[in-house]
Design a protein around this motif. Structure first.
Motif, PDB file in Angstrom:
ATOM      1  N   GLY A 248       0.743  -1.237   0.000  1.00 54.93           N
ATOM      2  CA  GLY A 248       0.000   0.000   0.000  1.00 54.93           C
ATOM      3  C   GLY A 248       0.778   1.296   0.000  1.00 54.93           C
ATOM      4  N   ALA A 249       0.097   2.289   0.449  1.00 54.85           N
ATOM      5  CA  ALA A 249       0.629   3.639   0.449  1.00 54.85           C
ATOM      6  C   ALA A 249       1.879   3.757   1.321  1.00 54.85           C
ATOM      7  CB  ALA A 249      -0.446   4.616   0.917  1.00 54.85           C
ATOM      8  N   GLU A 250       1.934   2.987   2.405  1.00 56.13           N
ATOM      9  CA  GLU A 250       3.085   3.092   3.317  1.00 56.13           C
ATOM     10  C   GLU A 250       4.389   2.697   2.631  1.00 56.13           C
ATOM     11  OE1 GLU A 250       5.290   4.131   6.410  1.00 56.13           O
ATOM     12  OE2 GLU A 250       3.164   4.539   6.181  1.00 56.13           O
ATOM     13  N   LEU A 251       4.369   1.572   1.910  1.00 56.59           N
ATOM     14  CA  LEU A 251       5.567   1.136   1.189  1.00 56.59           C
ATOM     15  C   LEU A 251       5.996   2.182   0.164  1.00 56.59           C
ATOM     16  CD1 LEU A 251       7.715  -0.966   0.420  1.00 56.59           C
ATOM     17  CD2 LEU A 251       6.034  -1.958  -1.138  1.00 56.59           C
ATOM     18  N   LEU A 252       5.033   2.698  -0.576  1.00 54.80           N
ATOM     19  CA  LEU A 252       5.358   3.694  -1.596  1.00 54.80           C
ATOM     20  C   LEU A 252       5.878   4.988  -0.961  1.00 54.80           C
ATOM     21  CD1 LEU A 252       2.439   3.086  -4.106  1.00 54.80           C
ATOM     22  CD2 LEU A 252       4.775   2.183  -4.168  1.00 54.80           C
ATOM     23  N   ARG A 253       5.326   5.350   0.209  1.00 57.87           N
ATOM     24  CA  ARG A 253       5.816   6.543   0.910  1.00 57.87           C
ATOM     25  C   ARG A 253       7.259   6.364   1.370  1.00 57.87           C
ATOM     26  NH1 ARG A 253       0.846   7.150   2.334  1.00 57.87           N
ATOM     27  NH2 ARG A 253       0.345   6.676   4.299  1.00 57.87           N
ATOM     28  N   VAL A 254       7.604   5.165   1.764  1.00 60.70           N
ATOM     29  CA  VAL A 254       8.967   4.893   2.219  1.00 60.70           C
ATOM     30  C   VAL A 254       9.928   4.868   1.030  1.00 60.70           C
ATOM     31  CG1 VAL A 254      10.445   3.093   3.209  1.00 60.70           C
ATOM     32  CG2 VAL A 254       8.268   3.656   4.294  1.00 60.70           C
ATOM     33  N   LEU A 255       9.505   4.269  -0.083  1.00 66.85           N
ATOM     34  CA  LEU A 255      10.398   4.086  -1.226  1.00 66.85           C
ATOM     35  C   LEU A 255      10.554   5.327  -2.101  1.00 66.85           C
ATOM     36  CD1 LEU A 255       9.398   0.489  -2.350  1.00 66.85           C
ATOM     37  CD2 LEU A 255      11.421   1.205  -1.074  1.00 66.85           C
ATOM     38  N   ALA A 256       9.541   6.156  -2.174  1.00 62.60           N
ATOM     39  CA  ALA A 256       9.576   7.307  -3.090  1.00 62.60           C
ATOM     40  C   ALA A 256      10.795   8.201  -2.878  1.00 62.60           C
ATOM     41  CB  ALA A 256       8.282   8.112  -2.989  1.00 62.60           C
ATOM     42  N   PRO A 257      11.116   8.629  -1.657  1.00 63.62           N
ATOM     43  CA  PRO A 257      12.297   9.481  -1.495  1.00 63.62           C
ATOM     44  C   PRO A 257      13.602   8.760  -1.829  1.00 63.62           C
ATOM     45  CG  PRO A 257      11.063   9.344   0.585  1.00 63.62           C
ATOM     46  CD  PRO A 257      10.366   8.484  -0.412  1.00 63.62           C
TER      47      PRO A 257
ATOM     48  N   ALA B 176       6.366   6.393 -12.019  1.00 65.81           N
ATOM     49  CA  ALA B 176       6.688   5.034 -11.590  1.00 65.81           C
ATOM     50  C   ALA B 176       5.762   4.585 -10.462  1.00 65.81           C
ATOM     51  CB  ALA B 176       8.155   4.951 -11.155  1.00 65.81           C
ATOM     52  N   LEU B 177       5.454   5.489  -9.548  1.00 65.30           N
ATOM     53  CA  LEU B 177       4.535   5.142  -8.457  1.00 65.30           C
ATOM     54  C   LEU B 177       3.147   4.817  -8.988  1.00 65.30           C
ATOM     55  CD1 LEU B 177       5.606   7.824  -5.820  1.00 65.30           C
ATOM     56  CD2 LEU B 177       6.097   5.362  -5.761  1.00 65.30           C
ATOM     57  N   LEU B 178       2.692   5.583  -9.966  1.00 63.62           N
ATOM     58  CA  LEU B 178       1.396   5.282 -10.586  1.00 63.62           C
ATOM     59  C   LEU B 178       1.422   3.918 -11.264  1.00 63.62           C
ATOM     60  CD1 LEU B 178       0.421   8.740 -12.108  1.00 63.62           C
ATOM     61  CD2 LEU B 178      -0.664   7.563 -10.196  1.00 63.62           C
ATOM     62  N   ASP B 179       2.518   3.619 -11.953  1.00 61.63           N
ATOM     63  CA  ASP B 179       2.656   2.302 -12.576  1.00 61.63           C
ATOM     64  C   ASP B 179       2.620   1.199 -11.518  1.00 61.63           C
ATOM     65  OD1 ASP B 179       2.734   3.124 -15.178  1.00 61.63           O
ATOM     66  OD2 ASP B 179       4.892   2.797 -15.447  1.00 61.63           O
ATOM     67  N   ALA B 180       3.262   1.431 -10.393  1.00 53.93           N
ATOM     68  CA  ALA B 180       3.290   0.429  -9.322  1.00 53.93           C
ATOM     69  C   ALA B 180       1.872   0.150  -8.812  1.00 53.93           C
ATOM     70  CB  ALA B 180       4.184   0.903  -8.182  1.00 53.93           C
ATOM     71  N   VAL B 181       1.121   1.202  -8.613  1.00 56.77           N
ATOM     72  CA  VAL B 181      -0.249   1.027  -8.121  1.00 56.77           C
ATOM     73  C   VAL B 181      -1.067   0.214  -9.127  1.00 56.77           C
ATOM     74  CG1 VAL B 181      -2.391   2.265  -7.604  1.00 56.77           C
ATOM     75  CG2 VAL B 181      -0.215   3.077  -6.670  1.00 56.77           C
ATOM     76  N   ARG B 182      -0.861   0.479 -10.420  1.00 62.91           N
ATOM     77  CA  ARG B 182      -1.605  -0.240 -11.465  1.00 62.91           C
ATOM     78  C   ARG B 182      -1.139  -1.683 -11.619  1.00 62.91           C
ATOM     79  NH1 ARG B 182      -0.285   4.445 -14.988  1.00 62.91           N
ATOM     80  NH2 ARG B 182      -1.855   5.986 -14.485  1.00 62.91           N
ATOM     81  N   ARG B 183       0.150  -1.924 -11.499  1.00 63.62           N
ATOM     82  CA  ARG B 183       0.711  -3.237 -11.833  1.00 63.62           C
ATOM     83  C   ARG B 183       0.924  -4.158 -10.642  1.00 63.62           C
ATOM     84  NH1 ARG B 183       4.164  -2.694 -17.101  1.00 63.62           N
ATOM     85  NH2 ARG B 183       3.257  -0.796 -17.916  1.00 63.62           N
TER      86      ARG B 183
ATOM     87  N   ALA C   6      14.045  -1.707  -6.433  1.00 62.99           N
ATOM     88  CA  ALA C   6      14.737  -1.862  -7.715  1.00 62.99           C
ATOM     89  C   ALA C   6      13.764  -1.678  -8.881  1.00 62.99           C
ATOM     90  CB  ALA C   6      15.401  -3.233  -7.791  1.00 62.99           C
ATOM     91  N   TRP C   7      12.565  -2.205  -8.737  1.00 62.02           N
ATOM     92  CA  TRP C   7      11.558  -2.055  -9.783  1.00 62.02           C
ATOM     93  C   TRP C   7      11.241  -0.576  -9.995  1.00 62.02           C
ATOM     94  CZ3 TRP C   7       6.779  -0.082 -10.802  1.00 62.02           C
ATOM     95  CH2 TRP C   7       6.081  -0.602 -11.883  1.00 62.02           C
ATOM     96  N   LEU C   8      11.010   0.126  -8.902  1.00 60.05           N
ATOM     97  CA  LEU C   8      10.683   1.556  -9.006  1.00 60.05           C
ATOM     98  C   LEU C   8      11.842   2.360  -9.587  1.00 60.05           C
ATOM     99  CD1 LEU C   8       8.775   2.090  -5.652  1.00 60.05           C
ATOM    100  CD2 LEU C   8       7.828   2.358  -7.955  1.00 60.05           C
ATOM    101  N   VAL C   9      13.068   2.057  -9.173  1.00 59.92           N
ATOM    102  CA  VAL C   9      14.228   2.770  -9.718  1.00 59.92           C
ATOM    103  C   VAL C   9      14.318   2.544 -11.219  1.00 59.92           C
ATOM    104  CG1 VAL C   9      16.754   2.820  -9.774  1.00 59.92           C
ATOM    105  CG2 VAL C   9      15.557   2.841  -7.581  1.00 59.92           C
ATOM    106  N   THR C  10      14.150   1.308 -11.645  1.00 66.48           N
ATOM    107  CA  THR C  10      14.241   0.992 -13.078  1.00 66.48           C
ATOM    108  C   THR C  10      13.173   1.716 -13.868  1.00 66.48           C
ATOM    109  OG1 THR C  10      15.178  -1.187 -12.603  1.00 66.48           O
ATOM    110  CG2 THR C  10      14.156  -0.896 -14.762  1.00 66.48           C
ATOM    111  N   VAL C  11      11.949   1.646 -13.408  1.00 71.72           N
ATOM    112  CA  VAL C  11      10.846   2.288 -14.133  1.00 71.72           C
ATOM    113  C   VAL C  11      11.010   3.805 -14.116  1.00 71.72           C
ATOM    114  CG1 VAL C  11       8.348   2.682 -14.141  1.00 71.72           C
ATOM    115  CG2 VAL C  11       9.254   0.379 -13.790  1.00 71.72           C
ATOM    116  N   ALA C  12      11.359   4.374 -12.973  1.00 75.71           N
ATOM    117  CA  ALA C  12      11.522   5.828 -12.882  1.00 75.71           C
ATOM    118  C   ALA C  12      12.666   6.305 -13.778  1.00 75.71           C
ATOM    119  CB  ALA C  12      11.766   6.249 -11.429  1.00 75.71           C
ATOM    120  N   TRP C  13      13.790   5.594 -13.777  1.00 76.77           N
ATOM    121  CA  TRP C  13      14.925   5.990 -14.608  1.00 76.77           C
ATOM    122  C   TRP C  13      14.543   5.926 -16.081  1.00 76.77           C
ATOM    123  CZ3 TRP C  13      18.819   8.952 -14.210  1.00 76.77           C
ATOM    124  CH2 TRP C  13      19.845   8.917 -15.136  1.00 76.77           C
TER     125      TRP C  13
END
Length: 114
Positions: free
Chosen positions: A3-12, A35-42, A53-60
């Motif tokens: 959920g939102a907690e994981l994304l809040r921790v990983l985003a910064p 990337a966060l929007l993609d994570a929520v969808r996928r 790592a997934w978020l870093v790859t997608v964001a980059w």
């Protein structure tokens, strides 16, 4: 924890990686948000093994796509002749990889032929 907690921790953390790789802060923020929007969808069934790592790859990749689009638009707008296209190619410099610069140079050369 997806959920939102994981994304809040990983985003910064992801934002920090992109900035350390050379992305300007605003562009990195946009890429991380995408990337966060993609994570929520996928990730409806749960996060992958290494969500950071997934978020870093997608964001980059989102950052690079946006940078390529901006450079290509600039070249299309400005390339009036081959000399100008070559100058713009050099100006792209470190903003893109050598493969991307080659692609942009070809694209600028095609524009200059028009």
């Amino acid at each position: 924890m997806l959920g939102a907690e994981l994304l809040r921790v990983l985003a910064p953390q992801v934002l920090g990686v992109l900035v350390r790789r050379g992305a300007d802060f605003a562009a990195a923020e946009d890429a991380v948000q995408d990337a966060l929007l993609d994570a929520v969808r996928r990730w409806p069934g749960g996060a992958p093994d290494d969500p950071r790592a997934w978020l870093v790859t997608v964001a980059w990749r989102r950052f690079l796509d946006a940078r390529r689009a901006a450079v290509a638009a600039f070249l299309q707008e400005r390339a009036g002749n081959h000399a100008e296209a070559a100058r713009l190619y050099v100006a792209a410099g470190d903003a893109v990889s050598s493969a991307e610069r080659t692609h942009l140079l070809r694209q600028a050369a095609r524009l200059a032929e028009r």
